[in-house]
Design a protein around this motif. Sequence first.
Motif, short mmCIF file in Angstrom:
data_model
loop_
_atom_site.label_atom_id
_atom_site.label_comp_id
_atom_site.label_asym_id
_atom_site.label_seq_id
_atom_site.Cartn_x
_atom_site.Cartn_y
_atom_site.Cartn_z
N ARG A 56 3.50 -10.63 -4.44
CA ARG A 56 2.85 -10.33 -3.15
C ARG A 56 1.71 -9.32 -3.33
NH1 ARG A 56 3.04 -6.52 0.61
NH2 ARG A 56 4.63 -5.26 -0.40
N PRO A 59 -3.27 -9.94 -7.57
CA PRO A 59 -4.48 -10.65 -7.15
C PRO A 59 -4.22 -12.14 -6.97
CG PRO A 59 -4.91 -9.25 -9.06
CD PRO A 59 -3.42 -9.26 -8.86
N LYS A 60 -5.04 -12.74 -6.13
CA LYS A 60 -4.98 -14.18 -5.91
C LYS A 60 -5.13 -14.90 -7.24
CE LYS A 60 -6.93 -17.89 -3.26
NZ LYS A 60 -8.04 -18.45 -2.54
N GLY A 61 -4.38 -15.96 -7.43
CA GLY A 61 -4.45 -16.73 -8.66
C GLY A 61 -3.35 -16.38 -9.65
N THR A 62 -2.58 -15.33 -9.37
CA THR A 62 -1.46 -14.98 -10.24
C THR A 62 -0.42 -16.08 -10.15
OG1 THR A 62 -1.86 -12.62 -9.91
CG2 THR A 62 0.33 -13.26 -10.70
N HIS A 64 3.37 -17.71 -10.58
CA HIS A 64 4.76 -17.30 -10.39
C HIS A 64 5.70 -18.31 -11.04
CE1 HIS A 64 8.45 -17.31 -7.71
NE2 HIS A 64 8.46 -16.11 -8.24
#
Length: 175
Positions: A56, A59-62, A64
């Motif tokens: 959460r 950064p965007k694009g991580t 999971h």
Amino acid sequence: IDDPEALYAALKRVEVLLPADWNTRTTWDAVAAELATEDCVLAIVNTRKAARELLRLMPKGTIHLSALMCGAHRADVIQQIKQRLKARREGLMTEPLRVVSTQLVEAGVDLDFPVVWRALAGLDSIAQAAGRCNREGKLVIADAIVQLFEVDGWNSIRELRPNEAAAREVLRRHS
């Protein structure tokens, strides 16, 4: 083994960095901020809840990874990570590759990151996590980092806590 120190030195592929102060824990915000500075990093945490919390803040694009993913989806994501790692090694990709995972990547998953962050766990889990860093032995040890951390207010599942306590004690005495 006639010379265990020489064998240890010959087989060493990573530098394990311990918390600067075992009495001070960090925060998820601080961990996420540190991970965001890395171009290629794998973070391994002890619970799905911890993975969600860290993701959460990333950064965007991580990417999971979790055992809750169906097997086919998990395999697709792992394959995507492998392709991106290969592209980075070949200089074909420069965008950051950051992965947040539960311990599912510790055994049987052939990933090779230059930097791995590992939430404190048993020594066996720490060793497995280190196996995802500089797996191919192509980096100089100073660039192959396994950073251990503990987050204030977060505990792993009850069954793992004795292993964590034992690891903490061993690492305090024998860094």
